[in-house]
Enzyme design. Structure first.
Site, PDB file in Angstrom:
ATOM      1  N   HIS A 184      -2.860  -4.752  40.200  1.00  0.00           N
ATOM      2  CA  HIS A 184      -2.387  -6.143  40.214  1.00  0.00           C
ATOM      3  C   HIS A 184      -1.080  -6.264  40.998  1.00  0.00           C
ATOM      4  O   HIS A 184      -0.867  -7.228  41.732  1.00  0.00           O
ATOM      5  CB  HIS A 184      -2.212  -6.663  38.784  1.00  0.00           C
ATOM      6  CG  HIS A 184      -3.507  -6.748  38.025  1.00  0.00           C
ATOM      7  ND1 HIS A 184      -4.630  -7.362  38.552  1.00  0.00           N
ATOM      8  CD2 HIS A 184      -3.867  -6.294  36.804  1.00  0.00           C
ATOM      9  CE1 HIS A 184      -5.623  -7.275  37.674  1.00  0.00           C
ATOM     10  NE2 HIS A 184      -5.193  -6.629  36.614  1.00  0.00           N
ATOM     11  N   LEU A 221       1.718 -25.228  55.306  1.00  0.00           N
ATOM     12  CA  LEU A 221       0.563 -24.764  54.530  1.00  0.00           C
ATOM     13  C   LEU A 221       0.558 -25.341  53.119  1.00  0.00           C
ATOM     14  O   LEU A 221       1.585 -25.381  52.440  1.00  0.00           O
ATOM     15  CB  LEU A 221       0.614 -23.221  54.429  1.00  0.00           C
ATOM     16  CG  LEU A 221      -0.414 -22.569  53.473  1.00  0.00           C
ATOM     17  CD1 LEU A 221      -1.830 -22.688  54.020  1.00  0.00           C
ATOM     18  CD2 LEU A 221      -0.060 -21.102  53.221  1.00  0.00           C
ATOM     19  N   ASP A 255     -10.473 -10.297  44.351  1.00  0.00           N
ATOM     20  CA  ASP A 255     -11.100  -9.426  43.343  1.00  0.00           C
ATOM     21  C   ASP A 255     -11.053  -7.962  43.761  1.00  0.00           C
ATOM     22  O   ASP A 255     -11.113  -7.643  44.951  1.00  0.00           O
ATOM     23  CB  ASP A 255     -12.553  -9.871  43.133  1.00  0.00           C
ATOM     24  CG  ASP A 255     -13.136  -9.306  41.839  1.00  0.00           C
ATOM     25  OD1 ASP A 255     -12.359  -8.911  40.952  1.00  0.00           O
ATOM     26  OD2 ASP A 255     -14.372  -9.257  41.726  1.00  0.00           O
TER      27      ASP A 255
HETATM   28  C1  IPE Z   1      -8.815  -9.443  40.393  1.00  0.00           C
HETATM   29  O1  IPE Z   1      -9.002  -8.095  40.201  1.00  0.00           O
HETATM   30  C2  IPE Z   1      -7.542  -9.954  39.756  1.00  0.00           C
HETATM   31  C3  IPE Z   1      -7.739 -10.785  38.535  1.00  0.00           C
HETATM   32  C4  IPE Z   1      -8.866 -11.253  38.099  1.00  0.00           C
HETATM   33  C5  IPE Z   1      -6.527 -11.118  37.778  1.00  0.00           C
HETATM   34  P1  IPE Z   1      -9.734  -7.533  38.912  1.00  0.00           P
HETATM   35  O2  IPE Z   1      -8.702  -7.294  37.853  1.00  0.00           O
HETATM   36  O3  IPE Z   1     -10.867  -8.428  38.517  1.00  0.00           O
HETATM   37  O4  IPE Z   1     -10.271  -6.132  39.442  1.00  0.00           O
HETATM   38  P2  IPE Z   1     -11.696  -5.475  39.170  1.00  0.00           P
HETATM   39  O5  IPE Z   1     -12.743  -6.500  39.505  1.00  0.00           O
HETATM   40  O6  IPE Z   1     -11.721  -5.097  37.735  1.00  0.00           O
HETATM   41  O7  IPE Z   1     -11.717  -4.312  40.086  1.00  0.00           O
HETATM   42 MG    MG Z   2     -12.896  -8.495  38.908  1.00  0.00          MG
END
Ligand code: IPE
Ligand code: MG
Length: 252
Positions: free
Chosen positions: A45, A139, A28
């Site tokens: 991402h 793994l 996250d």
């Molecule tokens: C995690 O990062 C990735 C996914 C859920 C795909 P986020 O996209 O939730 O990033 P924040 O929490 O908004 O910073």
């Molecule tokens: Mg998030």
């Protein structure tokens, strides 16, 4: 565990770290990482995928037998279409371009989650990565994609109910063990360490059945920044915890 003992363990060299059998990771903080830099969330991402590759490398290097990562939740569909499309594209690219690497590293890949509504191309990629790596013995990498824990439990309940209706099983045989085996994790060991980056302290519907006794570790760092020191910090916290499974503890 007395404080001195915990401190002593944390101070020990990495060689004496307790290695989890099954580590669950909620990756996250991608969006916030990008926001902080004035960049689009999609950049976060993209960097997040690089962090996932690092995590896989550490899991192999430190001998973690099972690793389950949360990459897209069934609730993430609520995000803007462009972001969802981008995450799907990244996922495809990760599985396609890194398949050979994963395979050469003897990694067995499984994808957990609902496949309906994913699109036939992505489904084909998922089936290919699972079949190519099916005999690998290193793994075990599980990627939770379009996954939700409550949906997983409901699907398992439906599966067992169908067995009962078909006369292959008695209602009394729907035990915790039977339900456990009907989940994506089947006969894998339960996660003993659940790590979440990005500062939020929630399950967010990830492995909610399987992680009933897991140690929970939360790190403030955003997922794209995840590095070996974060991985070791999680293992150090895990090593310092005493797991009693409802008992009173004492001996290990
Ligand atoms: C995690 O990062 C990735 C996914 C859920 C795909 P986020 O996209 O939730 O990033 P924040 O929490 O908004 O910073
Ligand atoms: Mg998030």
């Amino acid at each position: 565990m007395p404080v001195e003992q915990a401190t002593q363990r944390v101070d020990q060299a990495p060689g004496t770290l307790r290695i989890p059998v099954h580590m669950g990771v909620t990756m996250d903080g991608n969006g916030r990482w990008a926001n902080q830099r004035g960049r689009p969330r999609t950049d976060g991402h993209r960097e997040g995928i690089k962090a996932l590759k690092r995590l896989v490398e550490y899991a192999i290097r430190y001998g973690v037998p099972y690793l389950t990562v949360f990459s897209f939740s069934s609730e993430n569909w609520r995000r803007p279409k462009e972001e969802v499309d981008f995450i799907f594209k990244l996922m495809k690219r990760f599985v396609e371009t890194d398949l050979q690497d994963l395979h050469h590293n003897n990694v067995r890949v499984r994808i957990f989650g609902e496949r309906e509504g994913l699109g036939s191309d992505l489904r084909a990629i998922i089936e290919r990565v699972e079949s190519v790596t099916v005999h690998n013995t290193g793994l075990n990498l599980n990627v939770a994609f379009n996954y939700g824990g409550k949906a997983e439990i409901a699907a398992a309940a439906r599966k067992l109910a169908r067995e009962v209706v078909a006369g292959r099983m008695k209602a009394e045989e729907i035990t915790e063990e039977a339900l456990t085996r009907a989940l994506y994790t089947n006969d894998m060991p339960e996660p003993d360490l659940m790590l979440r980056t990005g500062g939020e302290q929630r399950f967010s519907n990830f492995l909610i059945w399987q992680a009933a006794y897991a140690e929970l570790v939360f790190l403030d760092s955003y997922w794209p920044d995840f590095g070996e020191s974060d991985f070791l910090q999680a293992l150090e916290q895990f090593t310092a915890r005493e797991r009693r499974f409802g008992g009173i503890g004492g001996t290990k």
